[in-house]
Design an enzyme around this catalytic site. Structure first.
Site, mmCIF file in Angstrom:
data_model
loop_
_atom_site.group_PDB
_atom_site.id
_atom_site.type_symbol
_atom_site.label_atom_id
_atom_site.label_comp_id
_atom_site.label_asym_id
_atom_site.label_seq_id
_atom_site.Cartn_x
_atom_site.Cartn_y
_atom_site.Cartn_z
ATOM 1 N N LYS A 1 0.864 -1.186 0.000
ATOM 2 C CA LYS A 1 0.000 0.000 0.000
ATOM 3 C C LYS A 1 0.894 1.227 0.000
ATOM 4 O O LYS A 1 2.050 1.178 0.454
ATOM 5 C CB LYS A 1 -0.897 0.011 1.233
ATOM 6 C CG LYS A 1 -2.184 0.790 1.046
ATOM 7 C CD LYS A 1 -3.211 0.044 0.208
ATOM 8 C CE LYS A 1 -4.488 0.861 0.066
ATOM 9 N NZ LYS A 1 -5.508 0.137 -0.714
ATOM 10 N N ASP B 1 -6.677 4.418 -5.116
ATOM 11 C CA ASP B 1 -7.427 4.257 -3.867
ATOM 12 C C ASP B 1 -8.093 5.613 -3.645
ATOM 13 O O ASP B 1 -8.253 6.386 -4.599
ATOM 14 C CB ASP B 1 -6.474 3.851 -2.721
ATOM 15 C CG ASP B 1 -7.210 3.405 -1.458
ATOM 16 O OD1 ASP B 1 -7.813 2.328 -1.475
ATOM 17 O OD2 ASP B 1 -7.192 4.152 -0.455
#
Length: 444
Positions: A126, A166
């Protein structure tokens, strides 16, 4: 003290001031205890849990860029490369003022298990920045993205680490990031997913997380001999995940009556008119309150409290820890029977436990929202083979992946005598594949 408790205490001690990461690790380790206890001696000797909770690599860097007034701004940039046991790191980039290393570690840790559940060869990672794209011009967003990618491009690649979008990173941002990667590295490869269709993107990628969430929901209700058709739903958020969850739920006969953004929520008893939401959020980049001005009978309420509206199904699709214990008590009192997470860890631990203890069928995000990363992996497949699949082909594969995930989760919960506990089932099913790969590869 058990092995899982020892490792959790170590995580808290070594990672202070990272509550979201602590929360994610505790939830996973608690549900894995039944598996760990059966193999404790082996796992202790190999330090499996210590290796699992420690990222393989964290890259942190500054991101200087020039705004439209000619002033130099500086943001923080990160990439957490958490676990590559089953494939290259895969996980989104988040651009939001709340981003910090602890939040990205929680998201990267969750991503390990989510990616494992898809059955595709992708590891967990991430990244992101505390940059806020809201209110910025296209030129400012481009300047930031180019600076961010100039540094990040040193650490990613099609067979190493493949970021996606995201929160705050949509098609515009992915385009600027990809252009700069290509410029820096001189490579035209599938290093980012969520790309535009004209340069290697996949059909259905925008819709994938929302569609996948509803495909999962459909399997959940079928297992209860129930149906989405005729049910009243609340979908929180109003980004891609929420919008396309509403679209797919409506296709299956459900009626979504409420959505929200960070300012407040709308309620339309006749059912949300998605074309208007898309115009507000995707075209005008406006606020959800505009819906009430355009639709007769719809109301807008400032602030939180969307859970006060009566529903059969609640799909939290906004951000972490948006749904707390007080909120779920109201949901249950109003007759809610199903909760499936479209966002990453949007339900607090106390709320999750209360839902399951009171007969609500609950599916955690690492299983329910895996459709996005699954379709990202399908985009990687298309890039590697220099192919472009039709929307129907991608959608069919996505649907099958979500059905398979449900059955993996359901099966794991039954094997450990926790039938219906999909939190434990998802963690166990995801863990089993990762730990097998870690053991097979030795001490790395």
């Amino acid at each position: 003290m058990s092995y899982t408790e020892e490792v959790y205490e170590r995580v808290v001690a070594q990672n202070p001031n990272e509550p979201e990461f602590h929360q994610a690790v505790k939830e996973v380790l608690d549900s894995l205890k039944v598996v760990i206890d059966k193999n404790e001696e082996k796992y202790r000797k190999l330090s499996i849990l210590e290796r699992l909770v420690e990222p393989e690599r964290i890259i942190s860097f500054r991101v200087p860029w020039v705004d439209d007034k000619g002033v130099v701004q500086v943001n923080k940039g990160y990439r957490v490369q958490f676990n590559s046991a089953i494939g290259p790191y895969k996980g989104g980039l988040r651009f939001h003022p709340s981003v910090n290393q602890g939040i990205l570690k929680f998201l990267g840790f969750e991503q390990i298990f989510k990616n494992s559940l898809t059955g595709l060869p992708i590891g967990g990672g991430k990244g992101g920045s505390n940059f806020d794209p809201k209110g910025k011009s296209d030129r400012e967003v481009m300047a930031f993205c180019q600076s961010f990618m100039t540094e990040l491009s040193k650490y990613i690649g099609a067979d190493m680490d493949v970021p996606a979008g995201d929160i705050g990173v949509g098609g515009r941002e992915i385009g600027y990031l990809y252009g700069q990667y290509k410029r820096n590295r001189g490579l035209y490869e599938g290093v980012l997913t969520g790309k535009g269709l004209s340069y290697g993107g996949s059909l259905i990628r925008t819709q994938a997380t929302g569609y996948g969430l509803v495909y999962m929901l459909n399997e959940m209700v079928k297992a209860k001999n129930d149906t989405i058709s005729g049910k009243t739903l609340i979908v929180t958020g109003s980004g891609n995940v929420a919008i396309y969850a509403v679209e797919k739920a409506a296709e299956l006969g459900g009626k979504v009556v409420a959505m929200c953004d960070s300012n407040g929520y709308i309620y339309d008893p006749e059912g949300i008119k998605l074309d208007i939401v898309k115009d507000i959020k995707e075209v005008k980049r406006g606020r959800i309150k505009e819906y009430a001005d355009r639709v007769e009978g719809a109301t807008y309420t400032e602030g939180k409290g969307i859970w006060n509206i009566k529903c059969d199904i609640y799909l939290p699709c906004a951000t972490q820890n948006e749904l707390d214990l007080d909120a779920v008590k109201i949901l249950i009192a109003n007759g809610c029977k199903y909760v499936a997470e479209g966002a990453n860890m949007p339900t607090t631990r106390e709320a999750t436990d209360y839902l399951m203890a009171n007969g609500v069928t609950f599916m955690p995000g690492k299983a329910a929202n895996a459709g996005g990363v699954a379709t990202s992996a399908l985009e990687m497949c298309q890039n590697s083979a220099r192919l472009s699949w039709t929307a129907e082909e991608v959608d069919t594969k996505l649907h099958q992946i979500m059905v398979d995930i449900f059955h993996k989760v359901d099966d794991a919960s039954k094997r450990y005598d926790m039938e219906g506990n999909y939190v434990a089932g998802a963690n166990i099913a995801g863990f089993e594949k990762v730990v097998d790969a870690m053991i097979a590869q030795g001490i790395v």
